[in-house]
Design a protein around this motif. Structure first.
Motif, PDB file in Angstrom:
ATOM      1  N   GLY A  27       2.105   4.844   0.563  1.00  0.00           N
ATOM      2  CA  GLY A  27       1.760   5.892   1.501  1.00  0.00           C
ATOM      3  C   GLY A  27       1.284   7.154   0.807  1.00  0.00           C
ATOM      4  O   GLY A  27       1.287   7.259  -0.417  1.00  0.00           O
ATOM      5  N   LEU A  86       0.862  -1.172   0.000  1.00  0.00           N
ATOM      6  CA  LEU A  86       0.000   0.000   0.000  1.00  0.00           C
ATOM      7  C   LEU A  86       0.905   1.231   0.000  1.00  0.00           C
ATOM      8  O   LEU A  86       1.674   1.443   0.930  1.00  0.00           O
ATOM      9  N   ALA A 140      -6.706  -0.506   2.356  1.00  0.00           N
ATOM     10  CA  ALA A 140      -6.169  -1.246   3.502  1.00  0.00           C
ATOM     11  C   ALA A 140      -7.214  -2.178   4.092  1.00  0.00           C
ATOM     12  O   ALA A 140      -6.920  -3.339   4.427  1.00  0.00           O
ATOM     13  N   TYR A 154       3.393  -0.960   4.093  1.00  0.00           N
ATOM     14  CA  TYR A 154       3.117   0.451   3.869  1.00  0.00           C
ATOM     15  C   TYR A 154       4.385   1.160   3.413  1.00  0.00           C
ATOM     16  O   TYR A 154       5.359   1.260   4.164  1.00  0.00           O
ATOM     17  N   SER A 208      -5.938   0.659   8.861  1.00  0.00           N
ATOM     18  CA  SER A 208      -5.436  -0.692   8.625  1.00  0.00           C
ATOM     19  C   SER A 208      -5.442  -1.509   9.911  1.00  0.00           C
ATOM     20  O   SER A 208      -5.903  -2.662   9.933  1.00  0.00           O
ATOM     21  N   ASP A 254      -0.503   9.731   6.774  1.00  0.00           N
ATOM     22  CA  ASP A 254       0.090   8.403   6.948  1.00  0.00           C
ATOM     23  C   ASP A 254      -0.578   7.682   8.119  1.00  0.00           C
ATOM     24  O   ASP A 254      -0.978   6.516   8.016  1.00  0.00           O
ATOM     25  N   MET A 305       5.806  -1.229   8.283  1.00  0.00           N
ATOM     26  CA  MET A 305       6.082   0.166   7.938  1.00  0.00           C
ATOM     27  C   MET A 305       7.447   0.259   7.268  1.00  0.00           C
ATOM     28  O   MET A 305       8.475   0.079   7.905  1.00  0.00           O
ATOM     29  N   LEU A 308      -2.655   4.112   8.385  1.00  0.00           N
ATOM     30  CA  LEU A 308      -2.150   3.043   9.246  1.00  0.00           C
ATOM     31  C   LEU A 308      -3.157   2.696  10.346  1.00  0.00           C
ATOM     32  O   LEU A 308      -3.322   1.522  10.698  1.00  0.00           O
ATOM     33  N   ASN A 350       0.723  -4.158  10.465  1.00  0.00           N
ATOM     34  CA  ASN A 350       1.310  -3.088   9.663  1.00  0.00           C
ATOM     35  C   ASN A 350       2.826  -3.220   9.569  1.00  0.00           C
ATOM     36  O   ASN A 350       3.536  -3.099  10.572  1.00  0.00           O
TER      37      ASN A 350
END
Length: 319
Positions: free
Chosen positions: A112, A110, A160, A173, A203, A196, A212, A200, A210
């Motif tokens: 950002g 996904l 998400a 992400y 999600s 962001d 990151m 998140l 997640n």
């Protein structure tokens, strides 16, 4: 342990039989979408045999026309799962998941808010020009820019949630914007971080894990410190941004760290198979097995032989 069980244990910082592994790359252009993308993903997963299967996303926010001044950001529409690029991504994910190894841990890429805002105009002006435009437009008249980014953010929140509904274990992400040469710390905190975090958070609330990824070089990693409660796994350019695994563990004490190997230089591309395996084992010995997933700074070269990635996965099982 099965693959998924192993990854979940690593995320919880529990004991694992061996450190799990996860790598990805951008497939050739002809294999980035549709049926060819499904085949390419399944071949990659089968031949590399890593614990994590990461589904790529080349179904990008589409071209929005000329954006040359702040007011032009009004051309960015609202997005939903009914849009063609969203439908294409979700259909590809569904077909891959229907055939992929059910024992593996699965994540969907996904992009950002910064990357997703680049995509609709990148082909017109080029990557660097767009990054510069972001800064200029925000400083001239932030309102239309921020409102457009909010519309993009809403679409990414929907994606998400849809990933989770399709059976993925989490999202990967692709965070962008913390490079020191573009936004100031204050601009990042005001315009990038809130969006962001909104994605998140959506999600996490949907039940995703997640991952990151903090992308690119020259980062101010401290900009991401406030993301800590929304990131289960963190990954960044250890070598290109000169921020070590240990520094990352201190910045994100609750998260599992993923990485350890440079993605496009050194032993990953130039070493023998045995040198590559030894480098992988050295990373594990140095960092330890707790709360760690062996990976790379970012995507690997498209042309890398898959047996080299499989060798890394095998090395992790040997230590």
């Amino acid at each position: 342990m099965k693959k998924k069980e192993r990854v979940f244990a690593a995320i919880r910082k529990e004991a694992v039989d061996h450190v799990p592994t996860g790598f990805s790359l951008h497939f050739p252009r002809e294999s980035q979408q549709g049926e060819e993308a499904v085949k390419a993903h399944l071949q990659f997963f089968r031949e590399t045999d890593t614990d994590i299967i990461k589904i790529m996303n080349e179904n990008l926010v589409p071209d929005a026309g000329d954006i040359l001044r702040p007011k032009d950001w009004d051309k960015i529409p609202s997005y939903s799962l009914k849009d063609g690029f969203m439908q294409a991504q979700l259909e590809m994910v569904k077909r891959i998941m229907d055939q992929a190894d059910g024992d593996a841990f699965s994540v969907g890429t996904l992009h950002g808010i910064c990357a997703s805002a680049i995509h609709p105009i990148e082909a017109r002006y080029g990557y660097e020009k767009v990054r510069e435009m972001f800064c200029v437009h925000l400083r001239e008249d932030k309102q239309p820019v921020v409102e457009a980014w909010k519309r993009i953010c809403d679409g990414m929140c929907q994606l998400a949630i849809a990933y989770r509904e399709l059976g993925l274990d989490g999202i990967y992400y692709a965070g962008l914007g913390a490079e020191k040469r573009y936004f100031t710390d204050e601009e990042f905190e005001a315009f990038i971080a809130p969006l962001d975090k909104e994605i998140l958070k959506a999600s996490k609330e949907a039940g995703n894990i997640n991952f990151m990824h903090m992308c690119k070089d020259g980062l101010n990693m401290e900009r991401y410190a406030s993301y800590a409660d929304l990131a289960d796994v963190v990954n960044w350019g250890v070598y290109e941004t000169d921020f070590s695994l240990e520094e990352g563990r201190k910045l994100f004490p609750k998260a599992t760290v993923m990485g350890g190997l440079a993605n496009r230089k050194g032993v990953m591309v130039d070493g023998t198979t045995e040198e590559l395996k030894e480098a992988a084992k050295a990373v594990i010995r140095d960092f330890g097995k707790e709360g760690f997933i062996l990976g790379a700074d970012c995507t690997l070269p498209t042309e890398i032989p898959y047996e080299r990635i499989r060798a890394i996965a095998e090395a992790a099982r040997e230590i």
